[in-house]
Enzyme design. Sequence first.
Site: not given
Ligand code: NAP
Length: 247
Positions: A133, A146
């Site tokens: 991130s 975070y």
């Molecule tokens: P999201 O839509 O909330 O997806 C998060 C995913 O992670 C879900 O599939 C969730 O699945 C899974 N997850 C969370 N905790 C878990 C665990 N303990 N074991 C297995 N799976 C787990 O959010 P996203 O934006 O796509 O996030 C994906 C990645 O991108 C994360 O690492 C986040 O920090 C990073 N990121 C996001 C942003 C943003 O602005 N959206 C920016 C920078 C980085 P389940 O709940 O079904 O387990």
Amino acid sequence: MRPKIAIVTGASSGIGEATARALSQAGYHVILGARRVDRLQKLALEISGEGYVLDVSDSDSVQNFLDRLPERIDLLVNNAGGALGLDPVVSADEEKWVEMFQSNVMGTLRMTKGVFPLLERSGDGSHVINIGSIAAWETYLGGAGYTAAKHALRAITETMRLEWLGLPVRVTEIDPGLVDTEFSIVRFSGDETRARKVYEGMTPLSARDIAEAVVWAALRPPHVNIDQILIRPRDQARADKVSRASS
Ligand code: NAP
């Protein structure tokens, strides 16, 4: 020739789901992991992949997932993770901090340790891609839990790069700014109104934008290692510097 095999953690929504689709379109057989297995199985059916329950915070769950894997894996995308809350350090909820470190940091460690021998067996061009991130590079008010976890993840990615020098396994970190996924809904415990405000008046990245970067990094020739990609929406210059049409 056997199809390349990729694992995507956190594939039940957002960036993980888009990455699984994009990798499948690029010809990979994709193995999906997340806790919401109903969503995974639907997606697995759609892309002719496989979906298994996986909680990266739990060593036993990781081991059960690892037990189902074939003997070679070409690509591991450590995507599972996210943020919980936006509390100042002095009033931080310790359980949320532990959960953030468990998913973003320890989850990546557990999965990488477990899958590494299968990647090494695949040889030239095998690859770990960690989804970090801009929180790996910057801090912002209320974001300490975070940002600390993502800074830690960046330190781990950089150390993998050093430790794997001379081995066939590549490592990349992709660091997105604001992406429109379920991320903010999770951060604010299901408060959709508060989550929507994060993207108000600006154009965020889409999950597909990040998925395309994952596929691009993965498809470079085996002698090329993309160390790090930082991607922001044009409307975001820093974590807390966002141009909003309405402001
Ligand atoms: P999201 O839509 O909330 O997806 C998060 C995913 O992670 C879900 O599939 C969730 O699945 C899974 N997850 C969370 N905790 C878990 C665990 N303990 N074991 C297995 N799976 C787990 O959010 P996203 O934006 O796509 O996030 C994906 C990645 O991108 C994360 O690492 C986040 O920090 C990073 N990121 C996001 C942003 C943003 O602005 N959206 C920016 C920078 C980085 P389940 O709940 O079904 O387990």
